[in-house]
Structure formats: structure tokens, C-alpha cells
Design a protein around this motif. Sequence first.
Motif, PDB file in Angstrom:
ATOM      1  N   ASP A 172      -9.499  37.344 -25.075  1.00 47.74           N
ATOM      2  CA  ASP A 172      -8.992  36.091 -25.627  1.00 47.74           C
ATOM      3  C   ASP A 172      -8.024  35.378 -24.692  1.00 47.74           C
ATOM      4  N   SER A 173      -7.600  36.023 -23.620  1.00 48.24           N
ATOM      5  CA  SER A 173      -6.642  35.393 -22.710  1.00 48.24           C
ATOM      6  C   SER A 173      -7.307  34.791 -21.476  1.00 48.24           C
ATOM      7  N   ILE A 174      -8.638  34.853 -21.380  1.00 46.24           N
ATOM      8  CA  ILE A 174      -9.336  34.296 -20.223  1.00 46.24           C
ATOM      9  C   ILE A 174      -9.349  32.777 -20.326  1.00 46.24           C
ATOM     10  N   ARG A 175      -8.984  32.127 -19.251  1.00 43.45           N
ATOM     11  CA  ARG A 175      -9.043  30.669 -19.178  1.00 43.45           C
ATOM     12  C   ARG A 175     -10.346  30.247 -18.506  1.00 43.45           C
ATOM     13  N   TYR A 176     -11.124  29.457 -19.228  1.00 43.53           N
ATOM     14  CA  TYR A 176     -12.363  28.912 -18.682  1.00 43.53           C
ATOM     15  C   TYR A 176     -12.091  27.475 -18.232  1.00 43.53           C
ATOM     16  N   TYR A 177     -12.398  27.205 -16.980  1.00 45.26           N
ATOM     17  CA  TYR A 177     -12.075  25.908 -16.392  1.00 45.26           C
ATOM     18  C   TYR A 177     -13.337  25.057 -16.284  1.00 45.26           C
ATOM     19  N   GLN A 178     -13.144  23.775 -16.529  1.00 46.56           N
ATOM     20  CA  GLN A 178     -14.187  22.770 -16.334  1.00 46.56           C
ATOM     21  C   GLN A 178     -13.636  21.739 -15.347  1.00 46.56           C
ATOM     22  N   VAL A 179     -14.027  21.862 -14.095  1.00 44.84           N
ATOM     23  CA  VAL A 179     -13.466  21.050 -13.024  1.00 44.84           C
ATOM     24  C   VAL A 179     -14.593  20.344 -12.276  1.00 44.84           C
ATOM     25  N   ILE A 180     -14.229  19.286 -11.550  1.00 42.34           N
ATOM     26  CA  ILE A 180     -15.201  18.532 -10.760  1.00 42.34           C
ATOM     27  C   ILE A 180     -15.119  18.893  -9.288  1.00 42.34           C
ATOM     28  N   ARG A 181     -14.105  19.646  -8.909  1.00 38.39           N
ATOM     29  CA  ARG A 181     -13.970  20.126  -7.537  1.00 38.39           C
ATOM     30  C   ARG A 181     -13.274  21.486  -7.587  1.00 38.39           C
ATOM     31  N   PRO A 182     -13.379  22.298  -6.545  1.00 37.99           N
ATOM     32  CA  PRO A 182     -12.736  23.620  -6.569  1.00 37.99           C
ATOM     33  C   PRO A 182     -11.232  23.513  -6.840  1.00 37.99           C
ATOM     34  N   TYR A 183     -10.760  24.379  -7.728  1.00 33.38           N
ATOM     35  CA  TYR A 183      -9.349  24.396  -8.117  1.00 33.38           C
ATOM     36  C   TYR A 183      -8.763  25.752  -7.756  1.00 33.38           C
ATOM     37  N   CYS A 184      -7.591  25.736  -7.143  1.00 33.85           N
ATOM     38  CA  CYS A 184      -6.930  26.969  -6.713  1.00 33.85           C
ATOM     39  C   CYS A 184      -5.441  26.853  -7.002  1.00 33.85           C
ATOM     40  N   GLU A 185      -4.859  27.941  -7.457  1.00 35.36           N
ATOM     41  CA  GLU A 185      -3.425  27.993  -7.760  1.00 35.36           C
ATOM     42  C   GLU A 185      -2.878  29.340  -7.281  1.00 35.36           C
ATOM     43  N   ILE A 186      -1.799  29.308  -6.520  1.00 35.23           N
ATOM     44  CA  ILE A 186      -1.176  30.508  -5.968  1.00 35.23           C
ATOM     45  C   ILE A 186       0.290  30.525  -6.371  1.00 35.23           C
ATOM     46  N   PHE A 187       0.760  31.692  -6.832  1.00 32.32           N
ATOM     47  CA  PHE A 187       2.163  31.855  -7.233  1.00 32.32           C
ATOM     48  C   PHE A 187       2.682  33.152  -6.625  1.00 32.32           C
ATOM     49  N   TYR A 188       3.864  33.084  -6.019  1.00 33.82           N
ATOM     50  CA  TYR A 188       4.480  34.263  -5.420  1.00 33.82           C
ATOM     51  C   TYR A 188       5.984  34.210  -5.651  1.00 33.82           C
ATOM     52  N   SER A 189       6.527  35.336  -6.086  1.00 30.50           N
ATOM     53  CA  SER A 189       7.961  35.432  -6.357  1.00 30.50           C
ATOM     54  C   SER A 189       8.458  36.777  -5.830  1.00 30.50           C
ATOM     55  N   ILE A 190       9.653  36.759  -5.233  1.00 38.00           N
ATOM     56  CA  ILE A 190      10.259  37.973  -4.692  1.00 38.00           C
ATOM     57  C   ILE A 190      11.713  38.018  -5.121  1.00 38.00           C
ATOM     58  N   GLY A 191      12.170  39.233  -5.502  1.00 41.89           N
ATOM     59  CA  GLY A 191      13.538  39.426  -5.949  1.00 41.89           C
ATOM     60  C   GLY A 191      14.375  40.190  -4.932  1.00 41.89           C
ATOM     61  N   ILE A 192      15.631  40.407  -5.273  1.00 37.41           N
ATOM     62  CA  ILE A 192      16.565  41.043  -4.338  1.00 37.41           C
ATOM     63  C   ILE A 192      16.320  42.539  -4.231  1.00 37.41           C
ATOM     64  N   THR A 193      15.632  43.131  -5.207  1.00 35.85           N
ATOM     65  CA  THR A 193      15.372  44.578  -5.182  1.00 35.85           C
ATOM     66  C   THR A 193      13.889  44.861  -4.926  1.00 35.85           C
ATOM     67  N   ASN A 194      13.310  44.125  -3.979  1.00 38.23           N
ATOM     68  CA  ASN A 194      11.889  44.277  -3.643  1.00 38.23           C
ATOM     69  C   ASN A 194      10.987  44.066  -4.862  1.00 38.23           C
ATOM     70  N   GLU A 195      11.382  43.152  -5.701  1.00 38.84           N
ATOM     71  CA  GLU A 195      10.598  42.815  -6.889  1.00 38.84           C
ATOM     72  C   GLU A 195       9.646  41.675  -6.528  1.00 38.84           C
ATOM     73  N   GLN A 196       8.343  41.941  -6.574  1.00 37.12           N
ATOM     74  CA  GLN A 196       7.348  40.973  -6.132  1.00 37.12           C
ATOM     75  C   GLN A 196       6.325  40.730  -7.236  1.00 37.12           C
ATOM     76  N   VAL A 197       6.020  39.450  -7.420  1.00 31.48           N
ATOM     77  CA  VAL A 197       4.985  39.027  -8.373  1.00 31.48           C
ATOM     78  C   VAL A 197       4.070  38.071  -7.632  1.00 31.48           C
ATOM     79  N   PHE A 198       2.787  38.433  -7.544  1.00 28.76           N
ATOM     80  CA  PHE A 198       1.800  37.611  -6.858  1.00 28.76           C
ATOM     81  C   PHE A 198       0.656  37.325  -7.829  1.00 28.76           C
ATOM     82  N   GLN A 199       0.382  36.050  -8.028  1.00 30.86           N
ATOM     83  CA  GLN A 199      -0.634  35.655  -8.999  1.00 30.86           C
ATOM     84  C   GLN A 199      -1.428  34.474  -8.450  1.00 30.86           C
ATOM     85  N   GLY A 200      -2.699  34.426  -8.786  1.00 25.43           N
ATOM     86  CA  GLY A 200      -3.541  33.337  -8.306  1.00 25.43           C
ATOM     87  C   GLY A 200      -4.688  33.065  -9.257  1.00 25.43           C
ATOM     88  N   ARG A 201      -5.188  31.831  -9.192  1.00 29.24           N
ATOM     89  CA  ARG A 201      -6.343  31.409  -9.990  1.00 29.24           C
ATOM     90  C   ARG A 201      -7.278  30.594  -9.109  1.00 29.24           C
TER      91      ARG A 201
END
Length: 343
Positions: A172-201
Motif C-alpha cells: 500500500d505504500s508503493i507510489r505509481y507515477y504517471q509522467v511524460i518524461r523520466p523523473y528522478c529524485e535523490i535525497f542524502y543526509s548525513i549526521g555528526i555520528t556517521n548517521e547517513q540516509v540515502f533515498q532515491g526514486r
Amino acid sequence: MNPRRLHIIFLFCAIAGLWTSHAHAQGIADSTRPVHIDTVKPRINVPPPPKGDTTIVHVDSSRAQKARKAQLDTIVVAPDSLKAKVDSSKIKKKKSSLNDTWYYGSEPNKRSIIDTSIFQLHRYDVVRRDGPESFNMGNTGTAAYPLVFNPNPGVGFNMGFHQFDAYRYQKDSIRYYQVIRPYCEIFYSIGITNEQVFQGRFANSHKNGIQYGVDFRRINSKGTYSNQKAVDNGFDLYGIYNSKNKQVNIQTDLIYNSFVSGENGGLARDIIFKDSALFQKTLAPVNLLSASLNYKEINWYLKASYGIGKKYNERVNDTLVQRIVLPVFKVSYQFNLDYGKYG
């Protein structure tokens, strides 16, 4: 003076007077007649008019300007058969991304516009985003529980492991996209204690009715205390095929989740706030030094449907008409395969 000579002079004067009066009368008569004066016109190379129906088009050029100064109307004649016939289907219009949307599989008629702004970029923590807030064990990627009670509406057998639902990819959490051109999204976060979050669509659509996309996330957080490291990996991959007449639909989804988290059992003694020599929390004694939790889940779904209904013509452009089926009801089936390992 000799009389003979005077006679000759008088006769000459009489003849001259008659000649002058005759010339004067002739000039007056000629002045009343229309006079035709040939003028030299500038030469302009004008193509001969072709046969058939013609259309007059004025030409604005240097030669035409000179012709207008000489009070001449210069025209160029072209047949109607030579007019440019433009097919709207071949006109390349700049595509707009204003109609790019996404939706959930449980609510296909509720579309949301893709938000590419940096609004709420600071809310990098997954458990503290939109929706009911959850608390974790003090480290991103570790077990979390919601602060608001939410009953599980699922039907069937339930393993009962819900401590990673905030990070888990589900059907139920899958996002289905309807686009007219390729869509890309990149997210990256880093914390002070080597806390890293990398996400992309990524999502894309083709004219032949094929749509596909992927959404992935990786969390790697070392933690503040000993044996508190958390590594979460997950992604969902989908593919959709719709026939041109919208009668056949095939959809498949692949979901993968992996959670590896260290379990230290908490502090052995509450000395972190009493002993000033303990300046690093990693030196604080914990109850468990090697315990860990390892979950792995793989889900695959396949769904196909065939619509039966009334057929009608849908105009695609000025020259193309496509046969479309408006389903009155559908015959569909779904097959799913689940694999889970909990240790």
C-alpha cells in the motif's frame, strides 16, 4: 527705294504672318488632345502565374518598395496546391510536467502532484515525517513505535513484527507515477555520528503503454552507544502495461526489506551523568555486546485484468482516432509470493 524691291518685302512679310498664325492654331489644337507619354518601368523578375486556383500574396522586399515608389503594384502569384499543409500530429510541442502525478494502488483515482521543492527538507528522519509520529530507540533505523494507536486492518496470518513498519516498504505504500518524461529524485543526509540516509526514486512512461519505477532507501547509522548500529535496506520495483485500447492491464510489484540492528540491552549502570571522566558515550558499559536482530522480507505480486465493455472512438489528434474500450466490469486475478526470515 526701288518699288519692285518694296513689293517683294511686303510679299515676304505676308507669307511669314500666315505661317505663324497657322502654327499657333495647330499648337492650340494639339494641346486639347490626350498626350501619351511612354515611361520606363523598373524591371522586376516576377515568376509567371501557374495554372489552377491562385492566391495573391504581397511581397515586402526592396524591389517591391522601388516598384511602389514608381506607383506599381508588384504581386507574386502562388497556387493553392502549394500551400503548406501542416499535420498537428507532427508538430513537436514542448512537453509540460504540470500533469505529472503519482497515486497509491489502493486509491488510483486520487492523484497527487509531484513536489520537487525543498519544503520540509530538514525532516530527514523517517519516523518524524508526515503522519502519526513515532519514537525509535534513539538511533535512526532502529525499532520504532507509533505514539498514536493504529489498528492493523489486514486480514490473514500476521507475524506480529511491526517494530520496523516506519521503514518498511509495503504494497500500500508503493507510489505509481504517471509522467511524460523520466523523473528522478535523490535525497542524502548525513549526521555528526556517521548517521547517513540515502533515498532515491525513478519513474518513466512510454507511449506503448509501459510504465515502470523504483523507490529505494538505505539507512546506515552507527549509533551513540556500543552495539547500537542499524543498517536498513529496502526498495520497491513496479511495472505496468496497458494496452492501447485500455482493455488489458498487467501489473507486477517486487518489494524487498532488510533490517539489521544491534541490540545492546541498555546501559549496565547509570554512570553516564555521574562520572565526569566518561566523555564518550561509546565507553559506557552496556548489557549486551554481540546481540543483533536480522529481518529480511521479499514480496512479489502479479496482477492481470481484462475489461469488458462498450467500445468508442477517442480522438488523439487532428488525424488520429483510436478505438477505446470503456470497461463495464473486469475479470482479474492476482498472484503473490512472500518470503520472510526473522532472526
